[in-house]
Write an enzyme that holds these catalytic residues in place. Structure first.
Site, PDB file in Angstrom:
ATOM      1  N   SER A 132     -75.056   1.631 -11.297  1.00 62.61           N
ATOM      2  CA  SER A 132     -74.795   0.574 -10.317  1.00 62.61           C
ATOM      3  C   SER A 132     -74.964  -0.755 -11.046  1.00 62.61           C
ATOM      4  CB  SER A 132     -75.844   0.684  -9.196  1.00 62.61           C
ATOM      5  OG  SER A 132     -75.874  -0.470  -8.395  1.00 62.61           O
ATOM      6  N   TYR A 189     -84.706   2.072  -5.935  1.00 64.41           N
ATOM      7  CA  TYR A 189     -83.302   2.201  -6.373  1.00 64.41           C
ATOM      8  C   TYR A 189     -83.095   1.512  -7.718  1.00 64.41           C
ATOM      9  CZ  TYR A 189     -78.170   2.166  -5.705  1.00 64.41           C
ATOM     10  OH  TYR A 189     -76.815   2.346  -5.840  1.00 64.41           O
TER      11      TYR A 189
END
Ligand code: NAD
Length: 266
Positions: free
Chosen positions: A148, A161
């Site tokens: 990401s 995350y």
């Protein structure tokens, strides 16, 4: 002088992955689903792994008629021994499964932090570990880790995350260095915000944490630092994954392939 069309007249033809087996985790969801279908469209025999049996059944129906095959495999990746075993014998591994919780660190439940790290970092390690003996044995393998922008940048309220994705970047680069003598590449793909259920589910949390209405979250929070003001489509991510598995990508390894609409250009 003629103006070039905004959209190419024809999409690039898929790399030929006939005869290759591919395992995609989180295949019942947005990006994983698109990757599984894209690799099956390129002729691969896809093992589609997810804990969501209903989602996998939908995916299997969608894959009917594609040049490759798609076999659903219901598995919760927190079962790390089973994850490692599931990856044995695969030529292509796409580590994609993920989850998100948006909370300040002081309110972040430690058990959720542990689960996020287990699914998004330890399971990829175990899947790579399970896949490598076969890849090394045949002198060819492709590992694609769906990271990401949050593998390269932090955002507030996403401690688990961001920690998991930064760890995945390190794992991917280490696998690239160890795999190179054996014909195995390992890369990350780093999208900005993609139109998937994972993003839809965080809109309400983001609205509450930033003190704004839900309808303003997209422009004022998610796309604030992005030059191209739209969500990325799952198919765009899948196209990059297919490219990394194809014959022209054997020198691309240890990289982070960013699809972020200019977010990291800041
Ligand atoms: P999604 O929620 O649509 O899909 C995730 C899938 O992972 C789901 O099908 C879910 O069932 C599966 N999964 C979660 N925990 C699991 C477990 N324990 N065992 C087995 N399967 C499990 O999410 P998405 O947006 O498609 O995200 C896929 C990947 O892309 C994630 O790694 C995410 O971090 C990454 N990513 C997403 C975006 C985005 O904007 N959507 C941006 C950058 C990176």
């Amino acid at each position: 002088m003629t103006t070039p069309p905004a959209v190419p007249a024809a999409l690039p033809s898929p790399p030929d992955l006939g005869g290759r087996t591919a395992l995609v985790t989180g295949a019942a969801g947005g990006i994983g689903r698109a990757c599984a279908l894209r690799l099956a469209a390129a002729g691969a025999e896809v093992r589609a792994v997810d804990r969501d049996a209903a989602g996998l059944a939908d995916l299997t129906a969608l894959a009917a008629g594609l040049p490759g095959t798609l076999a659903p495999h219901v598995l919760d990746l927190t079962d790390l021994d089973a994850a490692e075993h599931a990856a044995e014998g695969t030529d292509i591994l796409v580590n994609n499964a993920g989850l998100q919780l948006v909370r300040p660190i002081e309110d972040f439940p430690p058990d959720v932090f542990h689960t996020v790290l287990t699914v998004m970092l330890e399971a990829p390690f175990r899947l790579i570990r399970g896949a490598l003996p076969h890849m090394y044995g045949q002198g060819w393998g492709r590992i694609v880790n769906i990271s990401s922008v949050h593998g390269l940048r932090a955002s507030p309220f996403k401690s688990a995350y961001v920690a998991a994705k930064h760890g995945l970047e390190g794992l991917s680069k280490t696998a690239a260095l160890e795999g190179a003598p054996h014909g195995v590449t390992s890369n990350c793909v780093n999208p900005g915000y993609v139109r998937t259920p994972l993003v839809e589910r965080q809109l309400a949390d983001q609205a509450a944490l930033h003190g704004i209405p839900v309808e303003r979250v997209l422009t004022e929070v998610l796309l604030r630092d992005t030059a191209v003001k739209r969500l990325i489509e799952p198919d765009e991510v899948a196209e990059m994954v297919a490219h990394l598995c194809g014959p022209t990508a054997s020198s691309i390894t240890g990289t982070s392939q960013v699809l972020d609409g200019g977010w990291t250009a800041h």
